[in-house]
Design a protein around this motif. Structure first.
Motif, PDB file in Angstrom:
ATOM      1  N   MET A   1      30.678  26.830  37.638  1.00 55.93           N
ATOM      2  CA  MET A   1      31.973  26.256  37.971  1.00 55.93           C
ATOM      3  C   MET A   1      32.892  27.356  38.485  1.00 55.93           C
ATOM      4  O   MET A   1      33.011  28.427  37.880  1.00 55.93           O
ATOM      5  CB  MET A   1      32.592  25.587  36.746  1.00 55.93           C
ATOM      6  CG  MET A   1      31.803  24.399  36.215  1.00 55.93           C
ATOM      7  SD  MET A   1      31.665  23.052  37.416  1.00 55.93           S
ATOM      8  CE  MET A   1      33.400  22.577  37.588  1.00 55.93           C
ATOM      9  N   ARG A   2      33.557  27.087  39.618  1.00 60.51           N
ATOM     10  CA  ARG A   2      34.430  28.089  40.222  1.00 60.51           C
ATOM     11  C   ARG A   2      35.509  28.553  39.236  1.00 60.51           C
ATOM     12  O   ARG A   2      35.803  29.748  39.153  1.00 60.51           O
ATOM     13  CB  ARG A   2      35.094  27.515  41.476  1.00 60.51           C
ATOM     14  CG  ARG A   2      36.061  28.483  42.155  1.00 60.51           C
ATOM     15  CD  ARG A   2      36.837  27.807  43.275  1.00 60.51           C
ATOM     16  NE  ARG A   2      35.997  27.531  44.420  1.00 60.51           N
ATOM     17  CZ  ARG A   2      35.895  28.332  45.473  1.00 60.51           C
ATOM     18  NH1 ARG A   2      36.554  29.475  45.507  1.00 60.51           N
ATOM     19  NH2 ARG A   2      35.128  27.996  46.485  1.00 60.51           N
TER      20      ARG A   2
ATOM     21  N   GLN B   1      40.464  24.636  39.986  1.00 58.10           N
ATOM     22  CA  GLN B   1      39.939  25.669  40.874  1.00 58.10           C
ATOM     23  C   GLN B   1      38.744  25.235  41.705  1.00 58.10           C
ATOM     24  O   GLN B   1      38.027  26.063  42.244  1.00 58.10           O
ATOM     25  CB  GLN B   1      39.574  26.896  40.039  1.00 58.10           C
ATOM     26  CG  GLN B   1      40.765  27.597  39.426  1.00 58.10           C
ATOM     27  CD  GLN B   1      41.740  28.114  40.472  1.00 58.10           C
ATOM     28  OE1 GLN B   1      41.336  28.751  41.443  1.00 58.10           O
ATOM     29  NE2 GLN B   1      43.023  27.831  40.280  1.00 58.10           N
ATOM     30  N   GLY B   2      38.526  23.921  41.818  1.00 55.81           N
ATOM     31  CA  GLY B   2      37.421  23.463  42.640  1.00 55.81           C
ATOM     32  C   GLY B   2      36.170  23.226  41.829  1.00 55.81           C
ATOM     33  O   GLY B   2      36.177  23.283  40.597  1.00 55.81           O
TER      34      GLY B   2
ATOM     35  N   LEU C   1      39.124  37.356  35.825  1.00 52.14           N
ATOM     36  CA  LEU C   1      40.448  37.658  35.272  1.00 52.14           C
ATOM     37  C   LEU C   1      40.333  38.385  33.941  1.00 52.14           C
ATOM     38  O   LEU C   1      41.043  39.364  33.688  1.00 52.14           O
ATOM     39  CB  LEU C   1      41.250  36.365  35.098  1.00 52.14           C
ATOM     40  CG  LEU C   1      41.811  35.723  36.365  1.00 52.14           C
ATOM     41  CD1 LEU C   1      42.322  34.324  36.063  1.00 52.14           C
ATOM     42  CD2 LEU C   1      42.928  36.580  36.956  1.00 52.14           C
ATOM     43  N   ASP C   2      39.427  37.935  33.098  1.00 50.74           N
ATOM     44  CA  ASP C   2      39.269  38.532  31.778  1.00 50.74           C
ATOM     45  C   ASP C   2      38.722  39.953  31.845  1.00 50.74           C
ATOM     46  O   ASP C   2      38.842  40.708  30.875  1.00 50.74           O
ATOM     47  CB  ASP C   2      38.342  37.680  30.915  1.00 50.74           C
ATOM     48  CG  ASP C   2      38.982  36.365  30.481  1.00 50.74           C
ATOM     49  OD1 ASP C   2      40.213  36.227  30.621  1.00 50.74           O
ATOM     50  OD2 ASP C   2      38.243  35.465  30.023  1.00 50.74           O
ATOM     51  N   SER C   3      38.124  40.310  32.977  1.00 43.93           N
ATOM     52  CA  SER C   3      37.544  41.649  33.123  1.00 43.93           C
ATOM     53  C   SER C   3      38.551  42.696  33.575  1.00 43.93           C
ATOM     54  O   SER C   3      38.220  43.883  33.660  1.00 43.93           O
ATOM     55  CB  SER C   3      36.378  41.605  34.121  1.00 43.93           C
ATOM     56  OG  SER C   3      36.848  41.514  35.459  1.00 43.93           O
ATOM     57  N   LEU C   4      39.777  42.266  33.864  1.00 43.84           N
ATOM     58  CA  LEU C   4      40.799  43.171  34.396  1.00 43.84           C
ATOM     59  C   LEU C   4      41.773  43.600  33.308  1.00 43.84           C
ATOM     60  O   LEU C   4      42.040  42.842  32.366  1.00 43.84           O
ATOM     61  CB  LEU C   4      41.565  42.486  35.527  1.00 43.84           C
ATOM     62  CG  LEU C   4      40.733  42.097  36.757  1.00 43.84           C
ATOM     63  CD1 LEU C   4      41.586  41.273  37.719  1.00 43.84           C
ATOM     64  CD2 LEU C   4      40.184  43.342  37.453  1.00 43.84           C
TER      65      LEU C   4
ATOM     66  N   ARG D   1      37.882  32.775  35.814  1.00 46.36           N
ATOM     67  CA  ARG D   1      38.339  33.209  34.497  1.00 46.36           C
ATOM     68  C   ARG D   1      37.587  34.445  34.035  1.00 46.36           C
ATOM     69  O   ARG D   1      38.172  35.360  33.451  1.00 46.36           O
ATOM     70  CB  ARG D   1      38.166  32.062  33.486  1.00 46.36           C
ATOM     71  CG  ARG D   1      38.363  32.439  32.027  1.00 46.36           C
ATOM     72  CD  ARG D   1      39.655  33.161  31.758  1.00 46.36           C
ATOM     73  NE  ARG D   1      40.826  32.323  32.008  1.00 46.36           N
ATOM     74  CZ  ARG D   1      42.079  32.775  31.945  1.00 46.36           C
ATOM     75  NH1 ARG D   1      42.316  34.062  31.664  1.00 46.36           N
ATOM     76  NH2 ARG D   1      43.095  31.965  32.194  1.00 46.36           N
ATOM     77  N   MET D   2      36.288  34.495  34.291  1.00 45.18           N
ATOM     78  CA  MET D   2      35.504  35.666  33.934  1.00 45.18           C
ATOM     79  C   MET D   2      36.048  36.922  34.615  1.00 45.18           C
ATOM     80  O   MET D   2      36.184  37.987  33.994  1.00 45.18           O
ATOM     81  CB  MET D   2      34.045  35.456  34.324  1.00 45.18           C
ATOM     82  CG  MET D   2      33.119  36.617  33.989  1.00 45.18           C
ATOM     83  SD  MET D   2      31.512  36.459  34.823  1.00 45.18           S
ATOM     84  CE  MET D   2      31.978  36.943  36.513  1.00 45.18           C
TER      85      MET D   2
END
Length: 374
Positions: free
Chosen positions: A102-103, A42-43, A111-114, A108-109
């Motif tokens: 880190m992007r 992810q860059g 994504l995990d919040s959804l 991921r943070m």
């Protein structure tokens, strides 16, 4: 608002929008072409800014989680002349005013919040068409479709949603980045590691530069920047990494070896990233039921603002939809009214920064900016 929001693209902007909508109890689905969250790297590092990126994370209710991702010491910056002379050396001041993360971890943070199932992976958009009355149909590569009354294009530079609103297409900006990594650099590439230091390193000359950033552990992420036409890069066989690296390194003949080792010591094959931009004042007339955010709306030269702006766009759009329950058109209008001048100003600043970094006055323009003289 009970109408479902359809978001195309699970980058930072689209995910921030989905998260802010979730905070306000508004349902959304994000469609993403990648097959899974781990489908690709992810860059690199992102410098998250108070006035946009962190404001967006505050709106998303994720500031505490974000603080756990920050890499200490990475705010350090140094500028180095091609002969290896250190022109500027600014250590991390310890204030945390420009936190680096880190992007991939930031994504991921989000994504995990959804809620589970919010992101539908493996949904590559092949086309979008207007159905009338503010509704649109999205067609995916597997032949499936979805119809929606609220469509948001968060799908980046080559957005499939943008043509609903604008005829603008990205144009090559005249320079490209070539990206490589050096792993376990303190042990395996000590000269390069010492040169880069603890944060970001800029070795600039007119039309060519070597940039590097220390990421997690001993990883150095290097970007070679060359102002060349696309056909110059097309003549380099990137499927032969050794030959490609050698060809790119020749552009830096005579530079200090502790700088050129950041190219020749690469542990990964070079990845070409041409810089494309949309017109600096890109805007569109209001089209019912659809809008854009991030690079889909305002693709500009890399300036450290792209990810920040995308997240801010997402947060602002989410807040506008929450503030206008049952009237998405008012929400979209309010959002775009602020988006257009904000984007134009940031695009102009990005062009100015690129001229300072890669134009005829490099590296002195960038140093003057760092020291407050520019």
């Amino acid at each position: 608002m009970t109408t479902h929001v359809t978001i195309i693209g699970a980058g930072l902007g689209g995910l921030t929008l989905a998260r802010v909508l979730h905070v306000h109890g508004i349902p959304a689905t994000v469609y993403e072409a990648e097959s899974s969250p781990a489908a690709r790297a992810q860059g690199g590092m992102l410098d998250i800014h108070d006035h946009n990126g962190r404001a967006a994370l505050q709106a998303a209710g994720l500031i505490e989680e974000f603080r756990g991702l920050v890499l200490d010491g990475r705010q350090a910056s140094r500028a180095i002349a091609p002969d290896g002379t250190v022109l500027l050396d600014e250590p991390d001041d310890g204030t945390g005013g420009r936190p680096e993360v880190m992007r991939g971890e930031l994504r991921r943070m989000l994504l995990d919040s959804l809620p589970a199932g919010t992101v539908r992976w493996g949904h590559k958009v092949s086309g979008v068409r207007t159905l009338g009355d503010g509704r649109h149909e999205v067609t995916f590569a597997d032949g499936t479709t979805v119809a929606t009354g609220l469509l948001v294009g968060a799908d980046g530079a080559w957005s499939r949603v943008r043509p609903l609103l604008s005829d603008a297409t990205p144009e090559y900006a005249g320079l490209s980045f070539v990206e490589t990594y050096l792993f376990d650099a303190d042990t395996r590439h000590p000269a390069g590691a010492k040169t880069v230091g603890g944060g970001a390193m800029y070795a600039l000359a007119p039309g060519k530069s070597i940039l590097a950033h220390r990421e997690s552990g001993g990883t150095l992420h290097t970007y070679v920047v060359l102002r060349r036409p696309l056909d110059w890069f097309a003549a380099i066989d990137l499927t032969d990494p050794t030959a490609a690296i050698a060809r790119i390194a020749r552009e830096f003949d005579g530079w200090a070896p502790e700088l050129t080792t950041l190219i020749t010591g690469a542990d990964t094959a070079p990845v070409l990233r041409p810089v494309h931009t949309l017109p600096g004042g890109h805007r569109w007339d209001r089209v019912p039921g659809v809008t854009l955010l991030g690079d889909a709306a305002h693709l500009m030269p890399p300036s450290g603002e792209g990810a920040n702006l995308a997240m801010y766009d997402g947060a602002e759009l989410g807040a506008a939809l929450a503030a206008h329950p049952g009237d998405a058109e008012d929400a979209f209008t309010e959002y775009e009214r602020a988006l257009f001048p904000r984007s134009a100003a940031e695009a102009a600043e990005a062009v100015r920064l690129h001229e300072l970094m890669f134009g005829d006055g490099a590296p002195h323009g960038l140093i003057a900016m760092f020291t407050g003289e520019q």
